[in-house]
Design a protein around this motif. Structure first.
Motif, PDB file in Angstrom:
ATOM      1  N   THR A 162      -6.987  -1.939   5.877  1.00 17.34           N
ATOM      2  CA  THR A 162      -7.692  -0.929   4.245  1.00 17.34           C
ATOM      3  C   THR A 162      -7.245   0.502   4.564  1.00 17.34           C
ATOM      4  O   THR A 162      -7.036   0.543   5.923  1.00 17.34           O
TER       5      THR A 162
ATOM      6  N   GLY B 120     -13.541  -4.598   1.031  1.00 15.97           N
ATOM      7  CA  GLY B 120     -13.557  -4.642  -0.246  1.00 15.97           C
ATOM      8  C   GLY B 120     -14.964  -3.621  -0.463  1.00 15.97           C
ATOM      9  O   GLY B 120     -15.875  -3.928   0.602  1.00 15.97           O
TER      10      GLY B 120
ATOM     11  N   HIS C 101      -8.983   2.800  -0.728  1.00 13.08           N
ATOM     12  CA  HIS C 101     -10.011   3.647  -1.855  1.00 13.08           C
ATOM     13  C   HIS C 101      -8.911   4.788  -1.577  1.00 13.08           C
ATOM     14  O   HIS C 101      -8.882   5.509  -0.537  1.00 13.08           O
TER      15      HIS C 101
ATOM     16  N   LYS D 261      -9.638  -6.038   5.713  1.00 11.50           N
ATOM     17  CA  LYS D 261      -9.772  -5.707   4.525  1.00 11.50           C
ATOM     18  C   LYS D 261     -10.567  -5.899   4.582  1.00 11.50           C
ATOM     19  O   LYS D 261     -11.665  -6.581   3.900  1.00 11.50           O
TER      20      LYS D 261
ATOM     21  N   THR E  27       0.438  -1.533   0.329  1.00 14.15           N
ATOM     22  CA  THR E  27       0.385   0.528  -0.145  1.00 14.15           C
ATOM     23  C   THR E  27       0.533   0.698  -0.119  1.00 14.15           C
ATOM     24  O   THR E  27       0.608   2.409  -0.935  1.00 14.15           O
TER      25      THR E  27
ATOM     26  N   VAL F  82      -6.118  -2.811   1.337  1.00 19.40           N
ATOM     27  CA  VAL F  82      -6.768  -2.148   0.323  1.00 19.40           C
ATOM     28  C   VAL F  82      -6.854  -0.927   0.061  1.00 19.40           C
ATOM     29  O   VAL F  82      -6.768  -0.750   1.512  1.00 19.40           O
TER      30      VAL F  82
END
Length: 226
Positions: free
Chosen positions: A70, A124, A210, A122, A39, A208
């Motif tokens: 995340t 998603g 975003h 995580k 990441t 993840v």
């Protein structure tokens, strides 16, 4: 059949919108959401996140970002608008509008709030729901404030798909506004702050990513930035 072309349609719409906006980070509609890097390295590889990466380094949060987690990323535009607001506040305090205020001027204690964008799991699109769920970030519990992650459904692209679900990051202040029958009765300071994700589900080797709307200002700051 409609839902199978969802990714392609949404990517196209986002790209058209992005061309008219300043400093917009867009996941160019790749068919493969996996990136073969961590990441942190992914963020560092994209110039649009250079200010964010600088703050992550200053705060010593590289390892936290690279956990199985995340991360909701703020673009340079959102960081720079925050920086302008902080400069204005400091200029008023010192009575000097010509002060120099950079990313390195932000107090380290304030940067601890970057943890509110990191979640130790995580999350998603397949995990989130339209109802939304409360999650605790790496920052921990906050007084009178919770974070709700979910999907906002829109039917604006009915000519192409049945519906589109956008991921949302909501800062819930006091009560959850979605449970209030008449939102107009909510005091202004207690109105929830909702940010839509403009690029979602970027899968790194550890988590993840975003990307938050380009107009989201870091830490949900609302001070005057002019």
């Amino acid at each position: 059949m409609k839902n199978k072309i969802l990714t392609v349609i949404v990517a196209g719409v986002i790209l058209l919108t992005a061309s008219c906006k300043k400093d917009y980070a867009v996941d160019g509609g790749k068919s493969d959401e996996n990136v073969n890097m961590t990441t942190y390295d992914y963020l560092k590889s994209k110039p649009i996140f250079s200010s964010l990466v600088h703050l992550i380094d200053r705060a010593g949060l590289k390892d936290a970002v690279n956990q199985q987690a995340t991360f909701f990323a703020t673009t340079n535009y959102g960081v720079d608008e925050y920086l302008k607001a902080m400069k204005n506040i400091r200029a008023i305090e010192l009575g000097d509008e010509n002060i120099i205020y950079t990313l390195d001027s932000i107090p380290l204690w304030r940067l601890d709030s970057l943890k509110t964008y990191i979640f130790p799991e995580k999350l998603g699109r397949n995990v989130l729901t339209t109802k939304g769920t409360f999650y605790q970030s790496n920052f921990g519990s906050m007084t009178n404030t919770r974070i709700k992650l979910g999907l906002a459904r829109t039917y604006s692209y009915g000519a192409y798909v049945d519906y589109v679900d956008y991921i949302t990051y909501t800062k819930v202040i006091a009560g959850d506004d979605s449970e209030v029958l008449d939102p107009s009765t909510i005091p202004a300071p207690e109105v929830d702050k909702v940010v839509w994700v403009q690029s979602s589900g970027i899968i790194t080797t550890n988590g993840v990513v975003h990307v938050l709307d380009g107009f989201h200002r870091l830490f949900f700051n609302t001070n005057n930035a002019n």
